[in-house]
Motif scaffolding. Structure first.
Motif, PDB file in Angstrom:
ATOM      1  N   ILE A  51       0.835  -1.200   0.000  1.00  0.00           N
ATOM      2  CA  ILE A  51       0.000   0.000   0.000  1.00  0.00           C
ATOM      3  C   ILE A  51       0.871   1.252   0.000  1.00  0.00           C
ATOM      4  O   ILE A  51       0.601   2.227  -0.715  1.00  0.00           O
ATOM      5  CB  ILE A  51      -0.943  -0.011   1.220  1.00  0.00           C
ATOM      6  N   GLY A  52       1.952   1.232   0.793  1.00  0.00           N
ATOM      7  CA  GLY A  52       2.861   2.373   0.841  1.00  0.00           C
ATOM      8  C   GLY A  52       3.484   2.667  -0.509  1.00  0.00           C
ATOM      9  O   GLY A  52       3.590   3.834  -0.921  1.00  0.00           O
ATOM     10  N   ILE A  53       3.890   1.618  -1.221  1.00  0.00           N
ATOM     11  CA  ILE A  53       4.486   1.795  -2.547  1.00  0.00           C
ATOM     12  C   ILE A  53       3.450   2.308  -3.536  1.00  0.00           C
ATOM     13  O   ILE A  53       3.728   3.195  -4.361  1.00  0.00           O
ATOM     14  CB  ILE A  53       5.104   0.464  -3.024  1.00  0.00           C
ATOM     15  N   PHE A  54       2.244   1.758  -3.463  1.00  0.00           N
ATOM     16  CA  PHE A  54       1.156   2.221  -4.340  1.00  0.00           C
ATOM     17  C   PHE A  54       0.918   3.720  -4.158  1.00  0.00           C
ATOM     18  O   PHE A  54       0.833   4.477  -5.138  1.00  0.00           O
ATOM     19  CB  PHE A  54      -0.115   1.429  -4.029  1.00  0.00           C
ATOM     20  N   LYS A  55       0.839   4.184  -2.926  1.00  0.00           N
ATOM     21  CA  LYS A  55       0.567   5.595  -2.670  1.00  0.00           C
ATOM     22  C   LYS A  55       1.745   6.482  -3.080  1.00  0.00           C
ATOM     23  O   LYS A  55       1.562   7.598  -3.592  1.00  0.00           O
ATOM     24  CB  LYS A  55       0.236   5.798  -1.188  1.00  0.00           C
ATOM     25  N   LYS A  56       2.949   5.988  -2.881  1.00  0.00           N
ATOM     26  CA  LYS A  56       4.129   6.762  -3.251  1.00  0.00           C
ATOM     27  C   LYS A  56       4.213   6.954  -4.763  1.00  0.00           C
ATOM     28  O   LYS A  56       4.531   8.052  -5.246  1.00  0.00           O
ATOM     29  CB  LYS A  56       5.394   6.061  -2.747  1.00  0.00           C
ATOM     30  N   GLU A  57       3.930   5.901  -5.514  1.00  0.00           N
ATOM     31  CA  GLU A  57       4.127   5.947  -6.966  1.00  0.00           C
ATOM     32  C   GLU A  57       2.912   6.461  -7.734  1.00  0.00           C
ATOM     33  O   GLU A  57       3.050   7.070  -8.789  1.00  0.00           O
ATOM     34  CB  GLU A  57       4.507   4.552  -7.485  1.00  0.00           C
ATOM     35  N   PHE A  58       1.700   6.213  -7.214  1.00  0.00           N
ATOM     36  CA  PHE A  58       0.496   6.620  -7.932  1.00  0.00           C
ATOM     37  C   PHE A  58      -0.180   7.845  -7.316  1.00  0.00           C
ATOM     38  O   PHE A  58      -1.071   8.434  -7.928  1.00  0.00           O
ATOM     39  CB  PHE A  58      -0.508   5.461  -8.002  1.00  0.00           C
TER      40      PHE A  58
ATOM     41  N   ILE B 105       4.408 -12.600  -5.555  1.00  0.00           N
ATOM     42  CA  ILE B 105       5.165 -11.437  -6.003  1.00  0.00           C
ATOM     43  C   ILE B 105       5.570 -10.615  -4.785  1.00  0.00           C
ATOM     44  O   ILE B 105       5.049 -10.797  -3.692  1.00  0.00           O
ATOM     45  CB  ILE B 105       4.364 -10.558  -6.985  1.00  0.00           C
ATOM     46  N   GLY B 106       6.492  -9.667  -4.986  1.00  0.00           N
ATOM     47  CA  GLY B 106       6.953  -8.815  -3.902  1.00  0.00           C
ATOM     48  C   GLY B 106       6.093  -7.571  -3.737  1.00  0.00           C
ATOM     49  O   GLY B 106       5.194  -7.295  -4.539  1.00  0.00           O
ATOM     50  N   ASN B 107       6.402  -6.823  -2.693  1.00  0.00           N
ATOM     51  CA  ASN B 107       5.621  -5.631  -2.393  1.00  0.00           C
ATOM     52  C   ASN B 107       5.673  -4.589  -3.504  1.00  0.00           C
ATOM     53  O   ASN B 107       4.672  -3.920  -3.787  1.00  0.00           O
ATOM     54  CB  ASN B 107       6.121  -4.999  -1.087  1.00  0.00           C
ATOM     55  N   THR B 108       6.837  -4.408  -4.112  1.00  0.00           N
ATOM     56  CA  THR B 108       6.965  -3.409  -5.177  1.00  0.00           C
ATOM     57  C   THR B 108       6.073  -3.770  -6.356  1.00  0.00           C
ATOM     58  O   THR B 108       5.349  -2.923  -6.889  1.00  0.00           O
ATOM     59  CB  THR B 108       8.432  -3.297  -5.636  1.00  0.00           C
ATOM     60  N   ASP B 109       6.121  -5.030  -6.764  1.00  0.00           N
ATOM     61  CA  ASP B 109       5.255  -5.479  -7.859  1.00  0.00           C
ATOM     62  C   ASP B 109       3.783  -5.324  -7.489  1.00  0.00           C
ATOM     63  O   ASP B 109       2.961  -4.901  -8.309  1.00  0.00           O
ATOM     64  CB  ASP B 109       5.549  -6.938  -8.211  1.00  0.00           C
ATOM     65  N   ALA B 110       3.444  -5.673  -6.249  1.00  0.00           N
ATOM     66  CA  ALA B 110       2.048  -5.573  -5.817  1.00  0.00           C
ATOM     67  C   ALA B 110       1.577  -4.120  -5.811  1.00  0.00           C
ATOM     68  O   ALA B 110       0.441  -3.819  -6.188  1.00  0.00           O
ATOM     69  CB  ALA B 110       1.874  -6.192  -4.435  1.00  0.00           C
ATOM     70  N   GLY B 111       2.460  -3.213  -5.386  1.00  0.00           N
ATOM     71  CA  GLY B 111       2.110  -1.800  -5.414  1.00  0.00           C
ATOM     72  C   GLY B 111       1.820  -1.326  -6.820  1.00  0.00           C
ATOM     73  O   GLY B 111       0.894  -0.534  -7.054  1.00  0.00           O
ATOM     74  N   PHE B 112       2.579  -1.831  -7.786  1.00  0.00           N
ATOM     75  CA  PHE B 112       2.344  -1.467  -9.186  1.00  0.00           C
ATOM     76  C   PHE B 112       1.027  -2.057  -9.686  1.00  0.00           C
ATOM     77  O   PHE B 112       0.235  -1.379 -10.349  1.00  0.00           O
ATOM     78  CB  PHE B 112       3.504  -1.952 -10.060  1.00  0.00           C
ATOM     79  N   VAL B 113       0.767  -3.319  -9.352  1.00  0.00           N
ATOM     80  CA  VAL B 113      -0.472  -3.968  -9.797  1.00  0.00           C
ATOM     81  C   VAL B 113      -1.686  -3.256  -9.210  1.00  0.00           C
ATOM     82  O   VAL B 113      -2.708  -3.098  -9.892  1.00  0.00           O
ATOM     83  CB  VAL B 113      -0.484  -5.465  -9.409  1.00  0.00           C
ATOM     84  N   LEU B 114      -1.599  -2.797  -7.963  1.00  0.00           N
ATOM     85  CA  LEU B 114      -2.714  -2.076  -7.352  1.00  0.00           C
ATOM     86  C   LEU B 114      -3.142  -0.883  -8.213  1.00  0.00           C
ATOM     87  O   LEU B 114      -4.327  -0.587  -8.330  1.00  0.00           O
ATOM     88  CB  LEU B 114      -2.335  -1.586  -5.954  1.00  0.00           C
ATOM     89  N   GLY B 115      -2.165  -0.230  -8.819  1.00  0.00           N
ATOM     90  CA  GLY B 115      -2.486   0.933  -9.629  1.00  0.00           C
ATOM     91  C   GLY B 115      -2.736   0.646 -11.086  1.00  0.00           C
ATOM     92  O   GLY B 115      -3.574   1.300 -11.727  1.00  0.00           O
ATOM     93  N   ALA B 116      -2.028  -0.344 -11.646  1.00  0.00           N
ATOM     94  CA  ALA B 116      -2.078  -0.577 -13.099  1.00  0.00           C
ATOM     95  C   ALA B 116      -2.890  -1.799 -13.504  1.00  0.00           C
ATOM     96  O   ALA B 116      -3.345  -1.890 -14.651  1.00  0.00           O
ATOM     97  CB  ALA B 116      -0.654  -0.709 -13.650  1.00  0.00           C
ATOM     98  N   GLY B 117      -3.035  -2.770 -12.611  1.00  0.00           N
ATOM     99  CA  GLY B 117      -3.789  -3.971 -12.960  1.00  0.00           C
ATOM    100  C   GLY B 117      -3.055  -4.920 -13.873  1.00  0.00           C
ATOM    101  O   GLY B 117      -3.643  -5.849 -14.430  1.00  0.00           O
ATOM    102  N   LYS B 118      -1.762  -4.711 -14.043  1.00  0.00           N
ATOM    103  CA  LYS B 118      -0.963  -5.595 -14.896  1.00  0.00           C
ATOM    104  C   LYS B 118       0.454  -5.639 -14.367  1.00  0.00           C
ATOM    105  O   LYS B 118       0.851  -4.824 -13.530  1.00  0.00           O
ATOM    106  CB  LYS B 118      -0.972  -5.115 -16.336  1.00  0.00           C
TER     107      LYS B 118
END
Length: 519
Positions: free
Chosen positions: A107-114, A215-228
């Motif tokens: 969640i932290g990575i998702f918010k930081k990047e998106f 998958i790792g947290n970084t990948d999961a943060g990206f998927v949360l925002g992009a869906g891929k």
């Protein structure tokens, strides 16, 4: 018997067969040594794929290339007609799962990047399941669940299996328990789909004929925002298991045999496909056990072709349409292993590696001081039914503390309500009580991953006594890993085993072959 593999050149695909006589291996030698010591008496062949000549598309049209199950699923998810092992493809995700250990970081990575105000790509495709460090007074562990709750409220996540009252899990109707079992029970596992999760044992869901991997947290943060997610297509190892399953074996024995054969690095970034009459005879929970531990061999994912057993399990669990896929007859496998399951004996993985395979009967002199039955690998309804069967057959009481941790609320209810076949109507809980086991605990991952020191059944510091230190730390467990410190104290010794073997060992106080009670 086994034949040694000749590595295929990088310019072509080879289909190599291995015929394995499962009773022929001495557990005292390493897996790599066994592979080279025993030469198959059957014919082994390596056949290169025929080279295709270049022709104009205008005269030949499109050329269909045979694909494995995993390749077909990834081709669909990447909107491509075909993919090959080694291809890097943007893969559309059907379900993303995270839990209390990795969720806050993702969640932290998702918010930081998106962005702080960003919304997830699809609120109905994110599944969040607190399960690891739940029934503890540890403030940081409890804070992790609070972070998940705040995020789910903010994002209006449809599938958040929350827990608020830790004193009595039964008053939390949304709480489920172990994520991998809850995903299946709640209908999130469907053939042909892509399921990613922030847990290495997400591969459990491959039992439903889908591509499922951790998958790792970084990948999961990206998927949360992009869906891929950008994924590399893995080559596939095929494991063909035939023969009627002996009544003293379970799927845990099968996967321990495979890991012991190919080692913990034998399937690194490869798909492991399980087929054959034995696999077809397994119920869904046993199939889940098979796929659950492919990561212990380094596997990217495990997969089993869906059939009537799969569809029966899914009835009433999901309304989402799905499409099953199967490996083409001419699909190219990196290698194929064949097993005659009728020749297998009950196995354990000795400390401190899942590939440290041994026959249970060879470890009969190993004194233990506890047994643990639980986890995503060994805490399902069928696992407790199997343990109860051994206790019932023996009519004896356990000689060491025996801890029982149902994976989910549903499993806990089954333990207390479903009659055990041949028991005259007794439930698992009644049989466990008569055998002197601990009362089944609240559903969670429990001590499988160690956790805070107040985690139920965790292997903590030994109590002062006249016994040797090692005798305080020897556990037979139905979990999936036995690395130093995995279940708590770093000096703990964990023997991985099936519920049959775990129950038999509880009755004797030593690592025990369950045939002593089942035959």
């Amino acid at each position: 018997m086994a034949s040694s593999l000749v590595p295929p050149p990088s310019t072509s695909f080879f289909h190599t067969k291995k015929d394995l006589n499962l009773s022929a291996f001495s557990s005292s030698s390493s897996s790599s040594q066994r592979c080279h010591k025993h030469v198959s008496k059957k014919i082994c062949c390596s056949v290169a794929a025929p080279q295709q000549t270049q022709r104009q598309p205008s005269t030949t049209g499109s050329v269909k290339t045979a694909m494995t199950m995993t390749e077909k699923i990834m081709a669909r998810a990447s909107e491509k007609a075909q993919v090959r092992p080694g291809d890097n493809i943007w893969t559309n995700v059907d379900i993303l799962m995270t839990h209390d250990v990795c969720g806050p970081g993702s969640i932290g990575i998702f918010k930081k990047e998106f962005g702080e105000d960003a919304k997830v790509w699809d609120r109905e495709k994110v599944v969040i399941i607190p399960d690891h460090y739940i029934f503890t007074s540890d403030e940081r562990a409890n804070r992790n669940v609070d972070i998940l709750r705040d995020f789910c409220n903010e994002q209006d996540i449809k599938y958040f299996y929350d827990i608020k009252d830790l004193s009595n899990f039964k008053v939390n109707p949304d709480y489920k328990g172990v994520c991998h079992i809850a995903l299946a029970q709640e209908g999130h596992c469907r053939p042909g789909e892509v399921l990613l999760g922030t847990d290495s044992h997400t591969c459990t869901a491959g039992a439903f004929g889908q591509f499922a991997t951790g998958i790792g947290n970084t990948d999961a943060g990206f998927v949360l925002g992009a869906g891929k997610l950008l994924l590399k297509v893995p080559p596939t190892l095929r494991f063909v298991m035939d023969g009627e399953m002996p009544n003293y074996l379970l799927a845990k024995d099968l996967i321990l045999q495979i890991i012991g054969e190919i080692t913990v690095a034998g399937a690194t970034y490869k798909s492991m496909e399980f087929v054959g009459s034995t696999v077809e005879s397994l119920n869904m929970e046993e199939r889940m056990t098979l796929c659950n531990m492919v990561v212990e061999a380094g596997g990217k994912n495990g997969v089993i072709p869906p059939d009537s057993v799969t569809y029966k399990y899914l009835e009433g669990k999901t309304s989402v349409p799905y499409e099953s896929v199967y490996s083409d007859q001419q699909a190219r496998f990196l290698s194929e292993y064949r097993f005659d399951v009728t020749k297998l004996e009950p196995l354990v993985a000795k400390p401190h590696s899942p590939d440290n395979r041994a026959l249970a009967r060879e470890c009969k002199d190993v004194k233990i001081n506890r047994v643990y039955i639980g986890s995503c690998t060994g805490g399902k309804t069928e696992d407790f039914m199997a343990a109860a069967k051994v206790f019932l057959a023996s009519g004896k009481k356990v000689k060491v503390p025996t801890f029982l941790v149902p994976a989910t609320q549903k499993v806990w209810m089954d333990v207390y309500s479903l009659p055990v076949p041949g028991s005259g109507g007794k439930t698992c809980s009644q049989i466990f009580e008569e055998a002197g086991c601990d009362t089944p605990a609240s559903p969670s991952c429990g001590a499988c991953l160690g956790g805070p020191k107040d985690t139920y059944a965790r292997m903590n510091e030994p109590q002062a006594s006249s016994l040797l230190l090692s005798q305080h730390f020897v556990c037979v467990s139905t979990t999936n890993r036995n690395f130093p410190g995995r279940m708590g104290h770093r000096e703990g010794e964990i023997y991985l085993a099936s519920p049959y073997t775990a129950a038999a060992s509880a009755l004797t106080g030593y690592v025990t072959d369950p045939r002593e009670f089942l035959q």
